[in-house]
Enzyme design. Structure first.
Site, PDB file in Angstrom:
ATOM      1  N   HIS A 224       0.926  -1.286  -0.041  1.00  0.00           N
ATOM      2  CA  HIS A 224      -0.008   0.188   0.075  1.00  0.00           C
ATOM      3  C   HIS A 224       0.748   0.840  -0.021  1.00  0.00           C
ATOM      4  O   HIS A 224       0.205   2.600   0.787  1.00  0.00           O
ATOM      5  CB  HIS A 224      -0.716  -0.403   1.029  1.00  0.00           C
ATOM      6  CG  HIS A 224      -1.806  -0.963   1.860  1.00  0.00           C
ATOM      7  ND1 HIS A 224      -2.816  -0.707   0.790  1.00  0.00           N
ATOM      8  CD2 HIS A 224      -2.236  -1.650   1.538  1.00  0.00           C
ATOM      9  CE1 HIS A 224      -4.628  -2.013   1.032  1.00  0.00           C
ATOM     10  NE2 HIS A 224      -3.644  -2.394   1.500  1.00  0.00           N
ATOM     11  N   ASP A 279      -0.513  -4.881   6.615  1.00  0.00           N
ATOM     12  CA  ASP A 279      -1.726  -5.415   5.446  1.00  0.00           C
ATOM     13  C   ASP A 279      -1.873  -5.746   3.728  1.00  0.00           C
ATOM     14  O   ASP A 279      -0.540  -5.178   3.196  1.00  0.00           O
ATOM     15  CB  ASP A 279      -2.882  -5.044   5.617  1.00  0.00           C
ATOM     16  CG  ASP A 279      -3.030  -3.448   4.967  1.00  0.00           C
ATOM     17  OD1 ASP A 279      -2.191  -2.596   5.245  1.00  0.00           O
ATOM     18  OD2 ASP A 279      -4.520  -3.351   4.792  1.00  0.00           O
ATOM     19  N   GLU A 280      -2.233  -6.931   3.390  1.00  0.00           N
ATOM     20  CA  GLU A 280      -2.338  -7.098   2.109  1.00  0.00           C
ATOM     21  C   GLU A 280      -1.667  -7.400   1.217  1.00  0.00           C
ATOM     22  O   GLU A 280      -1.995  -6.188  -0.088  1.00  0.00           O
ATOM     23  CB  GLU A 280      -4.041  -6.840   1.761  1.00  0.00           C
ATOM     24  CG  GLU A 280      -5.159  -6.116   2.086  1.00  0.00           C
ATOM     25  CD  GLU A 280      -5.682  -5.648   1.600  1.00  0.00           C
ATOM     26  OE1 GLU A 280      -7.309  -5.916   0.951  1.00  0.00           O
ATOM     27  OE2 GLU A 280      -5.831  -4.172   1.411  1.00  0.00           O
ATOM     28  N   CYS A 281      -0.284  -7.504   1.698  1.00  0.00           N
ATOM     29  CA  CYS A 281       0.598  -7.939   0.854  1.00  0.00           C
ATOM     30  C   CYS A 281       0.836  -8.791  -0.641  1.00  0.00           C
ATOM     31  O   CYS A 281       0.269  -9.869  -0.739  1.00  0.00           O
ATOM     32  CB  CYS A 281       2.036  -8.327   1.153  1.00  0.00           C
ATOM     33  SG  CYS A 281       3.198  -6.571   2.186  1.00  0.00           S
ATOM     34  N   GLU A 331      -2.036  -9.842   9.430  1.00  0.00           N
ATOM     35  CA  GLU A 331      -1.242 -10.628   8.636  1.00  0.00           C
ATOM     36  C   GLU A 331       0.246 -10.561   9.194  1.00  0.00           C
ATOM     37  O   GLU A 331       1.467 -11.693   8.652  1.00  0.00           O
ATOM     38  CB  GLU A 331      -0.746  -9.841   7.024  1.00  0.00           C
ATOM     39  CG  GLU A 331      -2.102 -10.332   6.421  1.00  0.00           C
ATOM     40  CD  GLU A 331      -3.101  -8.379   6.351  1.00  0.00           C
ATOM     41  OE1 GLU A 331      -3.100  -8.955   7.162  1.00  0.00           O
ATOM     42  OE2 GLU A 331      -3.905  -9.115   5.320  1.00  0.00           O
TER      43      GLU A 331
END
Lengths: 640, 640
Positions: A224, A279-281, A331
């Site tokens: 992000h 998060d959300e890699c 995560e």
């Protein structure tokens, strides 16, 4: 709201008039005086009675006793308890420290109501303290910049419902919105012209501290982070930074940069906790990069997730070197994650339980995503120690610090943000403050309506936004029939809205699904009535109210259609309005059938049910919330 | 609104979307850039379309051409003209100086509306300039302190309707609300804790200048000055300063003090005009004082009025010595008043004509007292060159500089002030800007409703206040039946309200007569319909609307009465609500009689008229505005 831990109601009331006065006793500090001033201002706004501190000091009916100071920088787990005693002649508030006083003042403000004798507080004795020490609201200034004024009024709202952590997120792919003096190209290139200066950050921190609220900053990494690369392209994993949203975890220069950056930000934000995202890699960006592949192979790192653990470990060391405790999205919970990292669970309550079993402290956000248009009841019934966490041992449960509501701004702007946050966040605040057994949804909704009104006195705009946006959409200063339609629709829940409408960063958020609150109050009430009618438990008032509403909705379409045609923002609402017309007609027929105990044709009944099922599906990115309730009525009729 | 001097409408529209852009050409200054930024922000709020200056510079569809600068300090009579040309592809705004640009930008914002194609501006060509050079709004920070935020949003509103003078009044008997560094006891003793610092004053002056608005300060003297005496008792006429409200005009020390004070304030306020009040002197305080009597006798001063002339002359000299022109209320117009004093007429239009005949310049406020709850139409039809001034010669007429709406705060607080000022002040602004022959009241009301909504985008609270106050009064988050009652009542006009209710400086202004706007929109529309029905010119929609309203009002009482009993602020409304019920019943009967051409009993008709006359009188400090309209209907019926 939140309901106090212990309440003993008495008889009578304490009247508030122009002679209302406050005395501060015991420990003194400027923050207490400001709190007193703010209390009087809010009370003045709430009652219309002029109350000035000077006038007030003569006749103190309200004694505040503070035992001692709180920590110089507000700490997790500080004493927030207070004792409040209201008699017909005076009010006593006692607390161990100023934070407890702040909590007690908000309780007192909530107790103020108007009666036949005047504005007053009922005689009561309250002993109160929070259930969880971490009760937060995340505001995402990463996707969209949120002006200082909007942050301030929301901090006021947080104080009102006793939240104590403002989780402030500064950056995302879309923008980097805070000033770095060490790496100024971050905001110069990444902010699109909108960022908080360090002075403004300090102003917000002081503002929050005055309200007993900690400010925990978040800088999401290593992913992000596209906006960081606009100023510092060497941080990017990909050789072409414009195609990259993940930092390069293989280069020493990345950690050198982050060491400097984190030490600057750690000095700016005094709180002991520092959120580093995680998060959300999309690990494919690393796994597909030959240079990074080579790095992983050389060190026996099996995949992208393991590479992120390496990154997290290094970041945690940097954060710890600044005497801060690192926090991360769930995560970051991996086999080798350092033990003092606090896990913020967002993907599900299971990760919170898992964190607890592994000995990590945690904060729950899954279930508190207020951007997803769920009902207050849904959020209210999510308990940090419910679901998977209910099976934890007592020691493990103690690691669950609390929860955080999350206001993401992907598809919400500062214009309509207040109506996504409030009043539903008050229900979450009650979950986090009040005893676990307080679970009565009806009581919650009754009190939520009152709190929602009171939050208006804090400058929050949640009750004003819808009508302002309806006026804009229609160009009509008093768009009555559009208001009727708006009162019974909702944006679709969870991630369905994004599937029905294309959003980019510059999409104007000026449609009806932006304007209406996430939960239709009218539809909820109508649904309660429909349930009572269907189950034979309705009162005569229920029947009458149901009829009045259905007539209003049936007759609305003829008035609304010409209005809808005048504006490009309302034209696509025509079929929604027609559906409401038809749903109401079916509802009125069903109501009559039920009242007269008339047997209906099975075919007609079936056709109606099919239509209602269809009308319950999203149209123009909106759910017609009364369709399922009318279906209840139709289902309750009997066939020939 | 105000309507431009010359408009040529074209065909088609210019669409506003995310690619909207502005280019500034010709003369450049920072004020123009700020105006551009503010314009884009307002346009964004109005449309919900994100418009950023950076994004915008690429594709300029809107060209602003400024020929040259305006005066460093805005002067009376500066060029405010502009030329605006909108085609389907672009917009051109040309003006001699930045002030004209400001005026043109507001015209453009007012032209924006929503259509089936999008937000747009109609193709048009406008040449515009004001009729009068002095178009003001007085805000009285003397009776009650008005917070900076309230002043700022009202300055925004002034800019929106092209007013150009903010007349800022700082002191009255009740308080002295600005910082003097020379005589600090003025604010220390006289302000009750609330005053504007000199920095805040400078902030407001800069804010006003950015909007093309002059700031003319008023320090009312020699009377209305009790608050000055708290810090400086020697200024008072009476030996006991607490019994005095008039300065002592006989002592040299008074003029020495005022010389110092005026020179300090003249430096703080850059405008060329300085208002020294002079109204409502109770000359008996002087005439009854032996020491002052002696002074008058010794100098052959025949009465208190003549003594005030002596005072005025001395003050005028002090003001002139600061290179300022003195302004005063019409009482200062006396035989020997210096010729360059500007007369502000408040007691009647005659003094304005008299001033003109005697060669004085003047500003009209009589007829523009927006605190007196008159209708927009009444204010609209008052013309500075109408009434007595219509008989002036052309040269004398040129001395009439314009007019000023006056927002006195004796019985209005900053909470409900916006709904006294707006939208009616927009009608006055049109009178002062637009050509004299523009007099169509119906057109004015149609446009006023649109402007009123648009003023909300400037942060004005006039359309929010009533409902907030109704919620407070009732303690109900959605007090529907109270809203219905509130929509048809008004506070009594002129000074009748003060006769019906006792007001002190600390009276809470939280009753229904504080909450409702000065003019009931619903009652006005109902009255128009009743007139058409009574004169046989009604459409079927008129009949239907009249019936719907009357049914709503008839059925409202039963719902409202229980609500009214719950709060001390609403209990006295019970008879008003019952009257509305009865008025509506009579109205419904009359409507039916008229429709059926039924002959009615003369007795019953007479009884109804008597009741309606009674119901038209104030009750609970409120006028039931629909009673006279129903009387029209009854009067239109025929007797047996």
């Amino acid at each position: 709201m939140p309901l106090p831990a212990h309440v003993v109601a008495g008889k009578g009331e304490f009247l508030i008039d122009g002679s209302f006065g406050i005395t501060l006793k015991g420990y003194q500090e400027a923050r207490l005086e400001r709190a007193e001033q703010r209390f009087l201002e809010t009370l003045s706004r709430e009652t219309g009675i002029p109350l000035w501190r000077e006038a007030v000091l003569n006749q103190p009916h309200f004694m505040i006793q503070t035992v001692g100071p709180s920590a110089p920088v507000q700490q997790l787990g500080e004493n927030e308890s207070y004792h409040l005693e209201v008699s017909t002649t005076d009010v006593q508030l006692t607390a161990a420290n100023p934070i407890g006083v702040l909590r007690g003042l908000q309780t007192l403000l909530q107790l103020v109501r108007v009666t036949p004798r005047g504005f007053s507080v009922p005689v009561v004795r309250i002993d109160d303290e929070p259930r969880f020490p971490w009760r937060g609201l995340l505001i995402d200034s990463g996707h969209r910049f949120v002006p200082i004024s909007a942050l301030k009024r929301n901090l006021d709202g947080m104080e009102a419902v006793k939240l104590n952590v403002f989780h402030w997120r500064f950056a995302d792919n879309q923008g980097f919105h805070v000033e770095s003096k060490t790496f100024p190209r971050l905001q110069e290139k990444g902010a699109g012209g909108f960022y908080y200066s360090q002075d403004e950050v300090r102003e917000i921190i002081a503002y929050a501290r005055d309200r007993g609220i900690r400010v925990v900053p978040e800088f999401d990494m290593p992913c992000h982070t596209a906006s960081w690369f606009l100023g510092y392209p060497d941080l990017a994993s990909d050789q072409d930074p414009s195609r990259s949203s993940a930092m390069d975890p293989t280069r020493e220069s990345t950690y050198k940069f982050l060491g400097g950056f984190i030490s600057e930000m750690a000095a700016l934000f005094p709180d002991s906790y520092f959120h580093a995202g995680g998060d959300e890699c999309d690990v494919k960006e690393w796994e597909g990069n030959p240079r990074i592949q080579e790095f992983m192979r050389a060190r026996g790192i099996k995949d992208g997730a393991a590479l992120q653990v390496l990154f997290t470990t290094k970041i945690q060391k940097i954060v710890a070197s600044q005497n801060k405790i690192m926090m991360g999205w769930d995560e970051v919970l991996q086999p080798d994650t350092p033990r003092d990292v606090v896990i913020q669970s967002w993907r599900g309550a299971e990760t919170l339980a898992e964190a607890g079993r592994k000995g990590y402290r945690s904060v729950l956000s899954s279930g508190y995503y207020i951007d997803l248009n769920q009902s207050a009841a849904e959020h209210y019934l999510v308990d940090p120690l419910g679901a998977a966490a209910a099976t934890l041992t007592a020691d493990e449960r103690a690691l669950v610090l609390g929860g955080e509501a999350t206001m993401w701004t992907d598809i919400v702007s500062h214009e309509n943000m207040d109506n996504r946050i409030w009043p539903r966040t008050a229900a979450i605040a009650e979950r986090l403050w009040s005893p676990q057994q307080i679970q009565d949804v009806d009581s919650m909704y009754r009190r939520l309506a009152i709190v929602s009104r009171k939050l208006g006195y804090y400058g929050l705009r949640h009750r004003l936004i819808t009508d302002e946006m309806l006026q804009r959409m229609s160009g009509d200063p008093d768009p009555v029939p559009l208001r009727v339609l708006a009162s019974v629709v909702q944006p679709p829940r969870l991630y369905e809205r994004q599937q029905l409408r294309t959003f980019t960063d510059s999409t104007p958020l000026n449609h009806l699904d932006d304007a209406v609150p996430p939960e239709s109050e009218t539809a909820r009430e109508f649904n309660e009535i429909a349930k009572r009618i269907a189950s034979g438990k309705a009162t005569p008032q229920d029947w009458q109210q149901a009829r009045e509403w259905l007539v209003l909705w049936r007759d609305n379409d003829a008035k609304l259609q010409p209005l809808l045609q005048r504006s490009y923002l309302t034209q696509d609402l025509a079929p929604v309005s027609r559906n409401l017309f038809q749903v109401a007609q079916i509802g009125l027929q069903a109501l009559e059938d039920l009242k007269e105990h008339r047997l209906v044709s099975p075919d007609a009944r079936q056709r109606n049910i099919e239509f209602l099922t269809l009308a319950s599906k999203p149209q123009a990115v909106l759910l017609l919330m009364v369709a399922p309730s009318v279906e209840l009525l139709v289902q309750a009729t009997s066939t020939k």
